[in-house]
Structures are given as structure tokens and as C-alpha cells.
Design an enzyme around this catalytic site. Structure first.
Site, PDB file in Angstrom:
ATOM      1  N   GLY C 146      61.364   8.829 -50.436  1.00  0.00           N
ATOM      2  CA  GLY C 146      61.686   7.606 -49.707  1.00  0.00           C
ATOM      3  C   GLY C 146      62.818   7.304 -50.230  1.00  0.00           C
ATOM      4  CB  CYS C 147      64.754   3.974 -48.769  1.00  0.00           C
ATOM      5  SG  CYS C 147      64.091   3.399 -48.850  1.00  0.00           S
ATOM      6  CE1 TYR C 148      64.297  -1.333 -51.863  1.00  0.00           C
ATOM      7  CE2 TYR C 148      62.267  -0.983 -51.489  1.00  0.00           C
ATOM      8  CZ  TYR C 148      63.409  -2.078 -51.330  1.00  0.00           C
ATOM      9  OH  TYR C 148      63.560  -2.486 -51.136  1.00  0.00           O
ATOM     10  CB  THR C 150      67.309   8.384 -53.006  1.00  0.00           C
ATOM     11  OG1 THR C 150      66.204   9.135 -52.127  1.00  0.00           O
ATOM     12  CG2 THR C 150      68.705   9.290 -52.394  1.00  0.00           C
TER      13      THR C 150
END
Lengths: 343, 343, 343, 343
Positions: C146-148, C150
Site C-alpha cells: 500500500g502507498c501509506y 510504503t
């Protein structure tokens, strides 16, 4: 083949930064000297933190000693400073000026709009104009077009050249703020810009007016009258130009679209959208593409064309690299893309 | 004096919310029923969290039972829904329609641009037009002008009425996104809007075109041809309209400015800027003011006027309250301000 | 060598569009089938106008017939839909899931945060975690982080792994809006987003919380408690994560910086800034880089690390391509860049 | 009653402009002298075009002659300049300092964070703190709180005072750019700010850190450790503060909400949202309200409170006017609103 050795004068500004961003993706190029004025001595990473591979490179002063010995020199300097630098660079060096110094052919217009003495006229770096690609092939000095003239000219040229419209055109161009440069000015603060749209240079006083006039007038006999109004809108990049002119006789939207389609059929970076789809600046962010659409307002008797460009990419740095490719005999699109960054 | 009891139909949208924001600052008003469609039953605080004093008020359905019994009813409904509601409200109720249903006089234009049957024509809520203030005093039905027509008309009216320009005008108007309403649409997502400028309704197809034409044509004999192009730019509020037309004979910038100064000398909400200063939308954010400037492009032979308005305030809710004041015999500016929110 | 044939399921969304944007710059790839759900049948140019070279490609439905026969299939589908598709693709196909379905190891956490049955666990596509690069080399199934998670994981991992901080961390991450996807929702309209910052998923309720916890807890004995708060701020791309934790014993800012420098010395896409320079999201826009900085607040006894990432690039599509490169045995950085698009 | 005569020193900046915007809506006030530094001699309309009623007022130099003879003087000056001006104004004049000069009680902290000699300590203009409203009634000298301390203190005070949390708090506050002032700086250009989020003053180095510490520590025995990180996000106004601290014992979200509800039950400008609704800065734009919400992260054992404020309104100019009202014995909310400008 040995890589082309390139220097960038004015590497800390927006134009210089964009040239570097594109050169870093160019397979034939080796990046040599980077220069600055007040920023000389600083690492590029402190000034252009997005250019990670060059973070440790230190800016040198903009002198002939630093710039000489490169195959290509890009000048991204304030108006009026390119002439002196260029004069000291030999004819074997390709010099590409991202500023305005060498764009205008008429010294009177230069003096009226820019002040000071006219430095001269170099081959104009818009290969999409009739015959201009051949002029640029092998050129050693090239003047990169202004950002507003790029999109305004390409949006109107087919209609003007084909005689679809009267030679009196109106251009209202909404621009992001990076076109105003990186020098600190209170009216360009984020606090002032966000949530705000404003007009400036109204009434034909913007410096890009004579350049647009020069480009369009070259397509017809006589002079094309250009009413040009630039707007500042809250985005960092991009210009959307709304261009219109009274129709000559009856022209349908389909006919106008067809004229544009033919005019740009072979252009790698001009993308005429399918009928009904209108340009948006985001589609061209970071790309070298110009997106265009054209239609006819039958009630008002007016042709309306809209163009979108990234003022820093195709509007400055991308055109500069495109011109470099032509000058060096490389494929015109090397290192450039038609793909924008969205959303 | 007893306070004026006011209902707002469509209180969860942007127009309704703005009417409420202004009414909360109006000293003569008591806010009565608030209605919604799918949002009926919800507290306003969940839908318009900026309207703190009304946070616990619950939306009711938009029915005649709910709306009757008020002195004033504001309609902030989707196009085509106002007629049926208004027909059921008695003539003693002041009904102010923020939508388009009753703006146009020509049923054919209505059908062409909006579709469906024309509901009729109400007094047009732009007191700045010649003679219109008297029409609005004591009126029981008022059609609030569209946002684009407000700024376009006021930017061009003095020049058109004085015959400074040919009756063929061009308007390119950059708008914030709230004009497109609060209904969820993918192309209006923040991700799409930020960093993006786009054109839409090009070629005279936007619904506000006939309204601008109607307004300007009323100032001259014959019809004024209007080439209108709306742009969407990344800000929530505000419209900046760049308006131009070919000059009739020789007119200096000073003369044009003087014509505008005289035309609006007594207007409380039209603010002609000092020569050389150009409007910006931020100066009018949240205010009922229209900021204007005009000049002449001698080279292009064209008059250029630029106007800024808050599309939700003077462009919708502020005009609605201004009209209410006139209808009720109150001071026209009660509860309104010329002071914008900046930065 | 024959080019790798790649399909993208979910090509009309933001994740799918970003994967395509990056694949178009990838020298070893040939783009095969593009699929959509409700958008099937439409040309990509109408949905992703920035992807000019694919403008005429038509979306197909997301079926096994369409997706089979490719070397690599990227899944950019809503949560919960990847499992069924992946099950039908053979083991010789590299399947890279940009969604959450296969990220978590704990079925209970999946059910608590996502609901429905847990699809399973695939190799986690973060090569920067200890030992993980080897896991990904040659893998046939990969779950893109997921972006967060990462940026949060990479910002805290060195401090946690080195025992500089207590195993209770706080992350406040300000995100652009594209992370919320392209589905039309009223609270994500440009009108709502611009000029607005808001918090959501407060109190540990955001779905990325267990993923961050899983990543950090793998670095120590026991569990790292994660207080995670996501913010929505007015920009289309980018996450800036502010991460902090109580120090264990005395640690100087220099020591902390050195720990991070060593941890990421060989990582091609993690860029620790020089001391004193702090990350900004714009520097990584469109790039696969993560920019980091760390310091110590002596008065508060707390380590503070800040990371910036492009949620769509390294936060989704870039990581996906990086993983594909590892899976195929290509150079890990092929087609990717550390250069951001600024300004 | 005669109207209160008010002068504003520093009328061309953002704080001074906001004080004026609010004073123009204040029914008891007459606006007297307006002063500037380098802008003296210019009409306010050229500097603050949104303040239409004052457009023709000319800025005077900031001297004692100009400022004397007013009932109230607002100082909106750069840090360090208020002391000298205030010393020359008699005790019958109410002097309200929007700057930092008189906020801190500890001279050592002043010197550490601001440098130079400590000017002194004035009554602190936050009436919502225990007992502070009485201090401000009739005061002749008032120090307006900083913008970050306003929202941080109000977001955490009830939890700290009630002993719900350990005396170690973390604040991550995302701010719009107007807090950085109107002085031209390259890193605050719109081109840099839009699309960008960044951290600054990390590690406890921001000047507002000791002020937050002072406020919270006054509520308990001993010192509250404050880890404060400010972020710059792309909006002109507003601060969203995410505040958290480890829980002491078991506290439910409902209990925490109840503690806040009781603490602020009688506060006119503190608006605790219904459980489940989270603050957003847009709801308080231009208003004097602070929006709050609080919850508990059971997994992480942490209380999380989020507050939103307009940094220029309640964060500066609104608090200044609120304090003036208290000093003059007017109703505390005169001229102020809880209604924000949205969208």
C-alpha cells in the site's frame, strides 16, 4: 558513438531545471557544466531536489571558461544576457537559447517590448512551422519559442494558413505560474496564487504578443492582428489557450477539424483530439505534446481552437531538446515523450 | 419590525449553502425551513459543516407544506424543478429562483439549450442593468442571473451600450469548480481538477450563452453576437472573464475607463479598479462585489474588459439576497459585503 | 530477446493508468490487453488522455480469456476482486496485484479491516525490506504494498530495526487525493478538496494500519504499536509521512542519520537527504524514489523521521514495475526513474 | 456611544489585512490610522484589493505620532518590533500584539527560539484557557497567541487537564502558506507550493514549540513534553493539527468525547463535532471557530485529537478582535462569526 557533451547555463531556474530533467532521460547526452549566478557554489540538490542523479553536482559561475568545450550549450538566462555569452562560443558549438533574445526579427518590436538593443535573430525553434524543420537541421544557433507563442501559434496556424478566418485573432491563454520564473515576488506567493485567477499584460502589452504576430503573419500576406491576454491560474505548469477568429465564409466544424488533421498529420508532438474531446493541461504535464481541438460557433460566426501545452516542457525545455536533436542530426523525438503525468 | 421568515429549498447544495451563509449574516432574517431531496432527514451539520449555527437543523423534504408560510422562499434546485414548486406558492410569498428556469425570455432558446418546456420568464435579478432596479423593487418572483452572465454582462455592458464596440463580442471566462455543483462526477474530482485547466461548452454550446446574448442585446438595436468559452481552472470559487470586441472608431483607454466609471458610479457592488490595476478573483471571494477593469489594445483595434466575481456570492447567493432586499423594500446591501476573503 | 507481453486489468483507474504510464517507458515490454469494467468498449484516449500512444486502444472486459496468454498481468482492481482472477491464471504467468488482497498474513486482520474472506498471502513487494529482494526474484505472484505502508515503513524501519526507538510509533501521513481513486464521490470533488485539509480513518481504523504494523513488527521481537492517522491535503499526488517514536537511551541526530545512511546505502530508490534538508512530495512526483530525513528532538526525547513518496508511482505503479523487473530477472530499475517532475 | 477608534500597524501584511477585514465588520469600531514600512505612501487598494471600503486609504509610516490618539492599536509587525512601539503608547491605549514578542514567560526560551532580548510578557490572549477570560477583561496589553499554539493547545488541553494522557504529546500540524507571511521568498512561490507537501522546523526547532509547551504545562504539575512538527500544505489558509498522546489507564472514545464536551460547553468559538465527524480546515475558513474531534486508538493505546483553525482568523486576527472585545467590555463575539466560507 561518443555521447554529446552538454552544458546548461542557468541550471537553478525553472527552464534550466526542465532542460536537465529531460537531458537526464536522453540516451545520447552526457551532462557537463552546470552554471548559476548567485547560486554558484551550491550543490544542485539544494536547488533542484527532484534531480536526484545530479544532487551532488556543484553550480559553477556562468563564464566562457566554464561553458566552452561542450558540444551543446543551453542558455536559460534572464532576458538580455544570452547575446554576450553566445558571442564567445565558437560556431562549432550548438547554442540553444531558451530566452527571448533571438526570437524576434524586428529590432523595433524588440526595443518596444523588451527594451535595450536587439541582439539579433536566430533560427526559430518551432519545427512544426512550414519549412522550419529543414532550417533547424544542422543549425548551430537556435532560439527556442516562448511558451505562449508555442501553443497560440500551433492552435491557430492551420486556420490562418488555410484562410478559414479573418486575419484578426483573439487569444486568451490561462497559464500556470512557473512561466513567471523562480525569482521571489510577493504576487507570485502560493498564498496569493491559490484560489486566484487574474489577468495581466492586458491590451497587447505582453512581450509574447509580437512573437505570436510574427509567427501567424508569416502564414499570410499582410499582418495578422493579435489580441492577446494572458491569465494566471492556480497551477504550477501548463497553458490552455483559447483562440478564436471570425470565419471567412461558411466553414463547418468538420471542415475545420479536417484542416487541422491534415496540417498536423505527420507531426510527432501535435495531437489533435477526436472531435468532441477538449484539451486539458494535465494531459500534457511533463510531456512534449501539444493537444489541440477546433470547432465552429455558427451563431457567432467564429472559429474556436483550444490548445494545451506544458509551458516548461514543449513550451521551453522540450522544444529546446527537440531542437538539439534536429541540430545534431538525431531522431527528433529522442529523449522526449508524448505521455503526460496525470492525475 | 418582525423578522422576515425565509425558507431555502435545496439547502444541501452549493447555491443553497451560500444563500444560508449570507442569510446568517442578515439582520432582518429568521431562517425557517431547510429542504433537501435525497438528503432529507440529515442534519445540516453533516452536509454543510461550515454553517455552525445551523448544525443541528434537520433537512425536510421539498414539499409545498414545508415551504408554505414563509415570507421568502429561495429555490436552489436542479434546472427544471422550480416551476412546479413556485406555482404552488402564493403571490404574497417572494420566490427567488437561483436556477435558470425563469431567466430566458425566448422559449425557443430555452428549449434549444435546456430542453423541455419553458417555464416562463420572471423579473431578471440584475439591478445594475438599466431600469432593472425599479422592476425588482417589490417584485414577488425573481430569477437570479447565472454566474457567467453576471460577470460577462457587467464587464461588457458599458462598452456595448455606449457604442464603443462592434456588436460582436468574445468572452473567455475561467471559472472555479463550485459552479459545476456538488453532485459527484469523476471529471470534477480533486485529483482531476488540481493542476489542470480545461475548456468545455466550446463553440457557443454552453447554456449561459443565450442569457449573455439576451442581456447585451437589450442594450442596442439588433442582436449582439456572443462567442462564449468557459474554462475550468483549479480553484473552488470565482470567475475571471476576459471580454473583448472590435472598437468602433478611435477610443482611448482613458475614454473607455471613463465610460465605465460613469456607468457604475452609483452602483454599490460594481467596483471599477484604478487604471492599471487588474481584477483577481481572490479579491471578491465571498463578497458581493464585481471588480472590473477595461483598456484598449490599439494595435489590435480591440477593447478588452476583465471582470471578477465570486460565482457563488454575487454570481448566485449574493445576487439572490440583494434581490430579496429590493423585493422587501430593505436597503439593497443589507447583509452583504464588498469585502473579500484574501489571501 | 522477445519483449515481455503485459496485460493490465483495471486500466481506466489511477493505479492502472500509472502502471501503463511507466510501462510505456519500459524498453522490454509490449503492452497487450487492457481491461475495464463499466468502461469496457471505450477507447483509452477518452479515459486516460495523457497516455497518447494508447489513445486508440479499446478496453476489453476483465475476463480470463482476455488476460490469458500474457507473460505478466497487473491487477489494478477494487479490493476483493483479485483472488478470483489470479486463480485462473497459470503459474507461468507473473501476476502482480496492486490491490490489498494478498498483502496481509493474518486472516483475522484482513477480516477486521477489509471484511470478507482472506484471499491469501503473496510475496510482499517491498525489496527494501531485509531479505525481501531475494524472495521477489523469480516470484510468480507479488502483492504490491500500500502507498501509506510504503513510506511509513521505509521511514521507520532503520530506527526500529536498530532499536533506536521504543516499539510504539506514531505516523501522521498527509496524502494527495489520487490515493482515494477515481470513483466519483462528493467529498472528493475539487470544490471540496482545494483549500482544505482533513483527517480520516483516525484512531487506527484505516486499512493500512495492520500492514504498517506487520512490516515494522517483522523487524523486532514482539509487536510494534502503530498510531496511524492519514490526512487528505489539496494535491493530486504524493504522501508526506511524519513518523516519530520515543528514543531508547541517548541518540544524537547524527547517529540517527548515520543509521539510516547505512541501512539504505545500496538501495537504488531510497534517497536519504543531506542533514538539514527535508523531504517534499514534489521532488518525487512521478518518480520511483522515496526521499527521507531523520532527526532527534532532544527536548521531547523523540526521534522524528519524514518520508515523501508519490503514492501512485513508488507507492503503487512504480513498485509494481520494480517487482516485475525482479520477477523477470531484469535489472531492478529498468523503466523507472529517481527524477521527479517539479515544479 | 462613540465608536472605538482603532489603528493598525502593519496593515499591508496578512495579519494586518485580516484584522482590518474583521474590523470592517465590527459595529463598534471606526478605523483610524493604517501604517506600513516600505509600503508607506501607497493606497491600501493596491496592497489589499479585497478591502474595497479602504481602497483609497493611504498607508502612513509606523510612528508614535501616527499611532497615538487611538483607543486601540493592533500591532502586526515583524517579531522584535512591537516592544519599542508599545512602550511609547500610553496605558489608556489598548495595545494588542499579533506577534510573538510578549507571549512567552521564560526569557531563556525567548532567547533560544527568537534571539535578542526578551521584551516581556503580556496577558495571553486565549480566553478559553482556565481563568484567562477574566485576565483579559479590561486588559490594556494583550499578546495574541500563535496560530499553531491556538489549535494545538485547544485540541489537547481537556485531555491533558483531565489527566487522560501522559504528559508527552505529539502534534503534527498541516498549515496553509499564509502563516509564513507575505514577504517574497522563493520556496513559498505558488510554483513551489502547489502540488507539494513538506515538513519544516522538525525536531522541536519551530518557534511555536515553547509556546505550546507553556500552555499545556500550565494545566498540570511539571512540564508537558511536546513533539511538534509543522507541515506546509498547498492551501492559503488553515491549520489541521493531529495531536496524540499515550493514554493513562483505560479511556473509551466516548469518555474522551465527553471530557471535551464538558470542557468547551460554554465556549462560543470552540465547536466539538458530533462523534464520527472529523474537522476540516475549510469549515473554519474566515471564521473564528475552532473545530475539534477526539477519539481513542485502543490498539495503540493512544488518544488522538484533531483540531482545525483558520490561522489568520481565530489563529491571529480573530483572536485579536476577540481580545479587543474583552478588553473594552464588549460582548466577546462582537464582529466575529462561527460561519466559515465553503466550498
Amino acid at each position: 558513438m561518443a555521447r554529446v557533451r552538454v552544458a546548461v547555463a542557468g541550471a537553478s531556474g525553472y527552464a534550466g531545471g526542465e532542460v536537465l530533467r529531460l537531458l537526464l532521460a536522453h540516451p545520447e547526452v552526457e551532462i557537463g557544466a552546470l552554471t548559476g549566478a548567485s547560486n554558484a557554489g551550491q550543490p544542485l540538490g539544494a536547488l533542484q531536489p527532484h534531480l536526484v542523479p545530479l544532487a551532488d553536482r556543484v553550480l559553477e559561475p556562468t563564464t566562457i571558461e566554464v561553458l566552452s568545450g561542450h558540444d551543446v550549450v543551453f542558455l536559460a538566462l534572464p532576458h538580455g544576457q544570452s547575446g554576450e555569452v553566445a558571442a564567445q562560443l565558437g560556431d562549432d558549438t550548438v547554442v540553444i537559447d531558451c530566452g527571448a533574445d533571438f526570437r524576434l526579427r524586428d529590432a523595433g518590436e524588440w526595443e518596444k517590448f523588451y527594451g535595450g538593443e536587439h541582439a539579433g535573430t536566430w533560427p526559430y525553434g518551432m519545427p512544426e512551422l512550414p519549412g522550419q524543420r529543414d532550417v533547424l537541421r544542422g543549425a548551430r544557433r537556435i532560439a527556442v519559442p516562448g511558451c505562449y507563442p508555442t501553443v497560440s501559434t500551433l492552435s491557430l496556424a492551420p486556420a490562418v494558413a488555410a484562410g478559414l478566418v479573418e486575419p484578426r485573432v483573439s487569444v486568451v491563454a490561462a497559464s500556470g505560474t512557473s512561466g513567471a520564473g523562480k525569482a521571489a515576488k510577493a504576487h507570485l506567493l502560493g498564498s496569493e496564487i491559490m484560489g486566484n485567477a487574474s489577468a495581466y499584460g492586458v491590451g497587447g502589452t505582453h512581450r509574447h504578443t509580437p512573437e505570436i504576430t510574427q509567427n501567424l503573419s508569416a502564414l499570410v500576406e499582410g499582418t495578422v492582428a493579435v489580441s492577446f491576454t494572458p491569465l494566471l491560474v492556480p497551477m504550477p505548469r501548463g497553458i490552455l489557450a483559447t483562440c478564436s477568429a471570425d470565419l471567412v465564409g461558411e466553414v463547418s466544424a468538420e471542415q475545420a477539424h479536417e484542416v487541422y488533421a491534415e496540417a498536423y498529420a505527420d507531426e510527432p508532438f501535435v495531437h489533435l483530439l477526436p472531435a468532441g474531446q477538449w484539451p486539458q493541461t494535465k494531459s500534457v504535464t511533463g510531456s512534449n505534446a501539444v493537444h489541440l481541438q477546433v470547432t465552429v460557433d455558427e451563431t457567432a460566426g467564429r472559429l474556436v481552437a483550444v490548445g494545451a501545452v506544458d509551458n516548461l516542457a514543449k513550451g521551453t525545455g522540450g522544444a529546446a531538446v527537440q531542437c538539439m536533436n534536429l541540430a545534431l542530426g538525431l531522431d527528433e523525438g529522442t529523449g522526449l515523450t508524448t505521455i503526460g503525468l496525470a492525475p
